[in-house]
Design a protein around this motif. Structure first.
Motif, PDB file in Angstrom:
ATOM      1  N   VAL A 174       0.853  -1.186   0.000  1.00 45.89           N
ATOM      2  CA  VAL A 174       0.000   0.000   0.000  1.00 45.89           C
ATOM      3  C   VAL A 174       0.892   1.240   0.000  1.00 45.89           C
ATOM      4  O   VAL A 174       1.781   1.371   0.848  1.00 45.89           O
ATOM      5  CB  VAL A 174      -0.926   0.014   1.238  1.00 45.89           C
TER       6      VAL A 174
ATOM      7  N   PHE B 185      -1.376  -0.658  -4.257  1.00 48.38           N
ATOM      8  CA  PHE B 185      -2.532   0.211  -4.137  1.00 48.38           C
ATOM      9  C   PHE B 185      -2.119   1.580  -3.586  1.00 48.38           C
ATOM     10  O   PHE B 185      -1.455   1.671  -2.556  1.00 48.38           O
ATOM     11  CB  PHE B 185      -3.574  -0.411  -3.214  1.00 48.38           C
TER      12      PHE B 185
ATOM     13  N   LEU C  41      -8.952  -1.626  -3.045  1.00 41.37           N
ATOM     14  CA  LEU C  41      -8.372  -2.356  -1.922  1.00 41.37           C
ATOM     15  C   LEU C  41      -9.462  -2.978  -1.060  1.00 41.37           C
ATOM     16  O   LEU C  41      -9.356  -4.143  -0.656  1.00 41.37           O
ATOM     17  CB  LEU C  41      -7.507  -1.417  -1.082  1.00 41.37           C
TER      18      LEU C  41
END
Length: 371
Positions: free
Chosen positions: A175, A232, A271
């Motif tokens: 992330v 992401f 996500l």
């Protein structure tokens, strides 16, 4: 019509209701899921978790001062909550790692995390090998969200060292935190650099399962978008602001606001869809079938080797205590030594086979991408 119904009833066995039986049993029992979040303080881990699960798990948290953070070591902090949605209950466990990457020397930050993951596998293996196997509590980590700071040009050395020790033990999802700090071009460049670093250092992230051929086109498109979004880029916020007559979560600036659930501003929706709506069960299955099975195979191999060595040692001691060594004892010792060598070779072959399988999967994914 009555004759047709009677004929149908005679031909109907009833096993078509098995999925319904499994569904009712699963819903009654409920589901468990453990999510680990790893990243430096200030990257928005708590805000993201609260935004994902619409709760406030960190309302009593005390933010340490800079001096305390410099001297802190990585710790494990668990928080649990129960969520119910449309009659389905989820027992969620969030494993946080306060202190990770905060100290001046971060070389040992990985040790506490890896030890915790191994401890959960060890406890599950012990419970599974015990007498009471009916009520085993699954505390294994099913997914690890690893946060990358928005500054920099790719993975840092600390990130690489940590991921190399972690990627074979747990499903890792990368992330990019606070992605609104980057322009569109900067974000694309950072994602490309991160993927290149992963390939260079042979680090495997969680692999999304391929879609079945009978899936509808909309689901296939969503799957392609998820794969293309890795890592992401996330913007998270708990602030509700009215925009265009509707309340949305967003980060407010003097020039406007960044909407959390706007696909053009953030990968938050993707996500959440991956983590909760589409791949939660696959994350649990991969933990069971891949990561835990690898740990279990290593444990069984070590137990067998220790048992073989202990038996060989006891036989050697018993033979040495006698003045005359019989031919039978000598042959038994030779057989034991041969079996031990074969077991060592088997372990090496298993490691080589696992490596080749991973390489074949990577080649397959590359060929799919090329197509």
């Amino acid at each position: 019509m009555a004759g047709m119904r009677n004929s149908y009833d005679r031909d109907y066995i009833g096993f078509a209701t098995l999925p319904e039986q499994v569904h009712r049993k699963s819903v009654k029992r409920g589901f468990d899921f453990t999510l680990m979040v790893i990243g430096e303080t200030g990257l928005g881990k708590s805000t993201l978790i609260n935004s994902l699960f619409l709760g406030d798990l960190y309302k009593n948290r005390v933010v340490p001062s800079v001096t305390e953070r410099l001297e802190r070591t990585t710790q494990i902090e668990k928080k649990q909550m129960e969520i119910e949605e449309r009659g389905v209950k989820l027992r969620l466990t969030i494993v946080d790692t306060p202190g990770f990457g905060d100290s001046i020397n971060c070389e040992e930050s990985w040790r506490t995390v890896v030890q915790y993951i191994d401890d959960q596998y060890r406890q599950f293996f012990t419970d599974e090998s015990g007498l009471n196997r009916r009520n085993i509590q699954d505390n294994r980590v099913h997914c690890c969200l690893y946060f990358i700071p928005p500054y920099g040009h790719g993975l840092r050395q600390m990130d690489i060292d940590f991921l190399r020790r972690l990627h074979k033990k747990v499903n890792v999802v990368l992330v990019i935190a606070k992605a609104d700090a980057l322009t569109t071009n900067e974000l694309k460049r950072l994602k490309a650099n991160v993927l290149a670093d992963l390939e260079t250092h042979k680090i495997d992230l969680y692999q999304f399962p391929d879609c079945d051929s009978d899936e509808d086109e909309e689901f296939k498109q969503q799957d392609r978008e998820l794969k293309e979004s890795i890592p992401f880029a996330i913007v998270a916020s708990s602030n509700l602001v009215e925009v265009g007559g509707r309340k949305v979560r967003c980060r407010t600036y003097s020039w406007g606001c960044v909407e959390v659930e706007n696909p053009q501003h953030s990968d938050f929706i993707k996500l959440r869809r991956m983590l909760i709506s589409t791949h939660m069960q696959d994350l649990k299955d991969t933990t069971q079938d891949v990561h835990y099975e690898n740990y279990r195979a290593q444990c069984i191999s070590q137990i067998s080797q220790h048992a073989m060595r202990d038996r060989s040692k006891s036989k050697r001691e018993s033979v040495s205590s006698n003045d005359t060594v019989s031919e039978t004892d000598r042959l038994l010792l030779q057989k034991d030594e041969e079996i031990r060598r074969m077991q060592d070779k088997l372990v090496q072959m298993q490691e080589k086979l696992k490596t080749n399988t991973i390489l074949e999967m990577n080649k397959k994914n590359d060929s799919v991408i090329d197509v």
